[in-house]
Enzyme design. Structure first.
Site, PDB file in Angstrom:
ATOM      1  N   ASN A 114      18.949 -22.227  24.569  1.00  0.00           N
ATOM      2  CA  ASN A 114      18.222 -21.243  25.595  1.00  0.00           C
ATOM      3  C   ASN A 114      17.014 -22.004  26.055  1.00  0.00           C
ATOM      4  OD1 ASN A 114      17.378 -20.571  22.999  1.00  0.00           O
ATOM      5  ND2 ASN A 114      16.553 -18.602  24.108  1.00  0.00           N
ATOM      6  N   GLY A 121      18.567 -19.968  15.891  1.00  0.00           N
ATOM      7  CA  GLY A 121      19.689 -19.533  16.351  1.00  0.00           C
ATOM      8  C   GLY A 121      19.869 -18.141  16.210  1.00  0.00           C
ATOM      9  N   SER A 122      21.198 -17.723  16.113  1.00  0.00           N
ATOM     10  CA  SER A 122      21.482 -16.290  15.942  1.00  0.00           C
ATOM     11  C   SER A 122      21.511 -15.834  14.513  1.00  0.00           C
ATOM     12  CB  SER A 122      22.886 -16.169  16.275  1.00  0.00           C
ATOM     13  OG  SER A 122      23.932 -16.853  15.585  1.00  0.00           O
ATOM     14  N   GLU A 135      14.467 -19.119  12.381  1.00  0.00           N
ATOM     15  CA  GLU A 135      14.120 -18.539  13.776  1.00  0.00           C
ATOM     16  C   GLU A 135      15.091 -18.131  14.493  1.00  0.00           C
ATOM     17  OE1 GLU A 135      10.867 -18.467  14.486  1.00  0.00           O
ATOM     18  OE2 GLU A 135      10.062 -19.730  13.018  1.00  0.00           O
ATOM     19  N   CYS A 173      14.648 -15.601  23.443  1.00  0.00           N
ATOM     20  CA  CYS A 173      14.749 -14.867  22.135  1.00  0.00           C
ATOM     21  C   CYS A 173      13.620 -13.971  22.103  1.00  0.00           C
ATOM     22  CB  CYS A 173      14.440 -15.936  21.117  1.00  0.00           C
ATOM     23  SG  CYS A 173      13.128 -16.849  21.155  1.00  0.00           S
ATOM     24  N   GLU A 224      21.587  -7.996  20.535  1.00  0.00           N
ATOM     25  CA  GLU A 224      20.564  -8.572  21.419  1.00  0.00           C
ATOM     26  C   GLU A 224      21.240  -8.937  22.728  1.00  0.00           C
ATOM     27  OE1 GLU A 224      19.510 -12.556  19.614  1.00  0.00           O
ATOM     28  OE2 GLU A 224      17.968 -12.711  21.145  1.00  0.00           O
TER      29      GLU A 224
HETATM   30  P1  NAD Z   1      23.930 -20.108  17.673  1.00  0.00           P
HETATM   31  O1  NAD Z   1      23.514 -19.363  16.521  1.00  0.00           O
HETATM   32  O2  NAD Z   1      25.198 -19.693  18.257  1.00  0.00           O
HETATM   33  O3  NAD Z   1      23.665 -21.532  17.345  1.00  0.00           O
HETATM   34  C1  NAD Z   1      22.675 -22.199  16.971  1.00  0.00           C
HETATM   35  C2  NAD Z   1      22.911 -23.592  16.581  1.00  0.00           C
HETATM   36  O4  NAD Z   1      24.086 -23.467  15.433  1.00  0.00           O
HETATM   37  C3  NAD Z   1      23.438 -24.474  17.373  1.00  0.00           C
HETATM   38  O5  NAD Z   1      23.129 -25.679  17.312  1.00  0.00           O
HETATM   39  C4  NAD Z   1      25.305 -24.292  16.945  1.00  0.00           C
HETATM   40  O6  NAD Z   1      25.756 -25.860  17.227  1.00  0.00           O
HETATM   41  C5  NAD Z   1      25.119 -24.258  15.549  1.00  0.00           C
HETATM   42  N1  NAD Z   1      26.287 -23.333  14.932  1.00  0.00           N
HETATM   43  C6  NAD Z   1      26.851 -22.614  15.699  1.00  0.00           C
HETATM   44  N2  NAD Z   1      27.795 -21.970  14.786  1.00  0.00           N
HETATM   45  C7  NAD Z   1      27.725 -22.445  13.823  1.00  0.00           C
HETATM   46  C8  NAD Z   1      28.308 -22.449  12.461  1.00  0.00           C
HETATM   47  N3  NAD Z   1      29.462 -21.471  12.398  1.00  0.00           N
HETATM   48  N4  NAD Z   1      28.062 -23.102  11.561  1.00  0.00           N
HETATM   49  C9  NAD Z   1      27.147 -24.081  11.694  1.00  0.00           C
HETATM   50  N5  NAD Z   1      26.505 -24.303  12.585  1.00  0.00           N
HETATM   51  C10 NAD Z   1      26.525 -23.520  13.862  1.00  0.00           C
HETATM   52  O7  NAD Z   1      22.794 -19.359  18.746  1.00  0.00           O
HETATM   53  P2  NAD Z   1      22.501 -19.961  20.176  1.00  0.00           P
HETATM   54  O8  NAD Z   1      23.627 -19.369  20.820  1.00  0.00           O
HETATM   55  O9  NAD Z   1      22.499 -21.338  20.324  1.00  0.00           O
HETATM   56  O10 NAD Z   1      21.313 -19.309  20.287  1.00  0.00           O
HETATM   57  C11 NAD Z   1      21.006 -17.725  20.665  1.00  0.00           C
HETATM   58  C12 NAD Z   1      20.336 -17.279  19.437  1.00  0.00           C
HETATM   59  O11 NAD Z   1      19.246 -17.937  19.259  1.00  0.00           O
HETATM   60  C13 NAD Z   1      19.899 -15.695  20.015  1.00  0.00           C
HETATM   61  O12 NAD Z   1      19.961 -14.966  19.070  1.00  0.00           O
HETATM   62  C14 NAD Z   1      18.309 -15.985  19.960  1.00  0.00           C
HETATM   63  O13 NAD Z   1      17.613 -14.832  19.749  1.00  0.00           O
HETATM   64  C15 NAD Z   1      18.093 -16.951  18.881  1.00  0.00           C
HETATM   65  N6  NAD Z   1      16.766 -17.841  19.283  1.00  0.00           N
HETATM   66  C16 NAD Z   1      15.836 -17.748  18.438  1.00  0.00           C
HETATM   67  C17 NAD Z   1      14.740 -18.394  18.788  1.00  0.00           C
HETATM   68  C18 NAD Z   1      13.426 -18.013  17.825  1.00  0.00           C
HETATM   69  O14 NAD Z   1      12.543 -18.812  18.152  1.00  0.00           O
HETATM   70  N7  NAD Z   1      13.311 -17.070  16.941  1.00  0.00           N
HETATM   71  C19 NAD Z   1      14.542 -19.060  19.716  1.00  0.00           C
HETATM   72  C20 NAD Z   1      15.691 -19.401  20.584  1.00  0.00           C
HETATM   73  C21 NAD Z   1      16.791 -18.557  20.215  1.00  0.00           C
END
Ligand code: NAD
Length: 459
Positions: free
Chosen positions: A114, A187-188, A209, A243, A336
């Site tokens: 994001n 990530g999520s 995070e 996020c 979310e």
């Molecule tokens: P995501 O969890 O789908 O992906 C994050 C990363 O994980 C990517 O690089 C992706 O390639 C990898 N990934 C995805 N599925 C995987 C799997 N099964 N196994 C291993 N790796 C995998 O998250 P997203 O859609 O990129 O981002 C959105 C989420 O991130 C939201 O929940 C948001 O709140 C959170 N976020 C948190 C912060 C923070 O600082 N706390 C900042 C930005 C986003």
């Protein structure tokens, strides 16, 4: 070069101790800033192709923050890396005690999509500043941006020190098989659990995070105009794909109508048709567009769309939207939102609504708009969340003196500034004892007089 080879090379390079040299680290950070500056125009182009992000937003919410953090590290790492003397207890007299911050080794940074530059580069920079080597795996979703980062970093830094690896889930899975010294994941919550499990196999320390639903309280005595202004900005920035964005509003019943009307005017002022073109982002991909559109349709069918709700699938556009008369049971209140839909729930009793929030997973952020410190302190005391603001939203993220991170299902560990430096360091504790004095106290035979003194010493 394949992933295991890069990893092995980084292990070997880290063991040469070169990255432990503070002068070396500062030189690398300066070089990184130059590389980023030189490529700024190309970075703007790439992110615009991915989701129409403007130069202003890219600088203000990504590159500017990255530059600022680089400067912070350049200024402070000499001090932060120094050995720190601490007191020594009587039992260890006449020893000296100190803490030596040391880098952890080879770090894996996994980014979310994001804020693709900031979320990938900020932890990577922090790891390098603390003297580590880094493999960075940005999200594959903004494909142009990830490619751009790989090209820029990989052509300017050796793979044994800093490498960007692009790819889908299979690439992350390969990386997670390796025995890293630290994993930093953004990530999520769902994928965070996968990362945590993979790290457990090697006992690799992790920082997670993650996301969550961040509540925003608007209390009856709030400055409503300012609250509306700041909430509208922070929610619709990045088209709500933030996020720490306010996920939903909890407004006191007595001011609900007034607040809604001011909030609506505020959105109209900022995102009128012609302003939307240049100031507003697309949704990142079709899957996210469809997910948000479905939530919108459910709200629309229930007659809850108070304002906005315009969509255009051809360019993944969803206008800033206020959804009214919600309850905690609604579908939009389950996960979310991560998009420009803002549900608003009204309440009469602060205690009741605090309890409702308490019953849900701990959020990443919480925002409170109001004046009465008694109410503000009550919320601060009763609710657990990563961080937040009083009479503002999102901006706590920008103060690098505040550790940034979640709690419970919104994450573990923190970064930004000093806290990030600590996250990527091991605080090695040393007791340094001279040999000219030794009592028989701790040695057998354990006589009763010794026991008395030990009791006196330890309390
Ligand atoms: P995501 O969890 O789908 O992906 C994050 C990363 O994980 C990517 O690089 C992706 O390639 C990898 N990934 C995805 N599925 C995987 C799997 N099964 N196994 C291993 N790796 C995998 O998250 P997203 O859609 O990129 O981002 C959105 C989420 O991130 C939201 O929940 C948001 O709140 C959170 N976020 C948190 C912060 C923070 O600082 N706390 C900042 C930005 C986003």
């Amino acid at each position: 070069m394949n992933i295991p080879t890069i990893f092995q090379k980084q292990k070997e390079y880290f063991n040469t101790n070169e990255t432990k040299n503070v002068k070396f680290r500062i030189a690398q950070l300066k070089k990184l800033k130059q590389v980023l500056k030189k490529n700024e125009a190309l970075m703007y182009e790439a992110i615009y192709k991915d989701f129409s992000k403007s130069e202003f937003e890219t600088y203000a919410t990504e590159l500017g923050i990255v530059y600022h953090e680089i400067d912070t590290f350049i200024k402070h790492i000499r001090t932060w890396s120094r050995k720190k003397r601490v007191g020594t207890d009587l039992a260890n007299f006449p020893g000296r005690s100190y803490i030596i911050p040391e880098p952890l080794g080879v770090c894996l940074v996994i980014g979310a999509w994001n804020y693709p530059y900031q979320i990938s580069l900020l932890p990577a920079i922090t790891a390098l500043a603390a003297g580590n080597t880094v493999i960075l795996k940005p999200s594959e979703l903004p494909s142009q941006t990830s490619k751009m980062m790989a090209q820029m970093i990989n052509s300017n830094f050796p793979a044994e020190y800093f490498r960007v690896v692009v790819g889908e889930v299979s690439v992350t899975t390969q990386l997670l098989d390796l025995n890293f010294d630290k994993i930093f994941f953004t990530g999520s919550t769902q994928v965070g659990k996968i990362v945590y499990q993979a790290a457990a196999k090697h006992l690799t320390p992790v920082t997670l995070e993650l996301g969550g639903k961040s509540p925003t309280f608007v209390l009856a005595d709030a400055d409503l105009k300012m609250a509306a202004k700041r909430i509208a900005w922070s929610k619709f920035l990045n088209a709500g794909q933030t996020c720490v964005a306010p996920d939903y509003i909890l407004v006191e019943k007595s001011i609900e109508d007034k607040f809604l009307s001011i909030l609506k005017t505020e959105i109209e002022n900022n995102y009128s048709q012609e302003k939307v073109e240049e100031n507003y982002l697309q949704i990142i991909n079709d899957a996210h567009f469809d997910r948000l559109n479905r939530l919108l349709e459910v709200a629309s069918d229930a007659g809850c769309v108070f304002y906005g709700g315009n969509t255009d699938k051809s360019n993944r556009f969803i206008s800033p939207t206020l959804i009214h008369n919600n309850s905690f049971k609604d579908e939009i209140m389950q996960d979310e939102i991560f998009g420009p839909l803002l549900p608003i729930i009204s309440f009469r009793q602060l205690d009741d609504i605090i309890q409702k929030v308490k019953d849900r997973p701990k959020p990443l952020s919480c925002y409170i708009y109001g004046k009465d410190r008694k109410n503000i302190n009550k919320i601060l005391k009763e609710l657990s969340f990563g961080g937040g603001c009083i009479n503002d939203s999102v901006m706590h993220f920008t103060n690098s003196k505040l550790p940034f991170g979640g709690v419970g299902s919104s994450g573990m560990g923190s970064y930004h500034g000093r806290s990030g430096f600590n996250t990527f360091s091991n605080m090695k504790s040393i007791l340094d004892k001279p040999v000219w004095l030794e009592t028989s106290l701790k040695y057998a035979p354990y006589k009763s007089w010794k026991f008395k003194i030990v009791r006196w010493l330890l309390g």
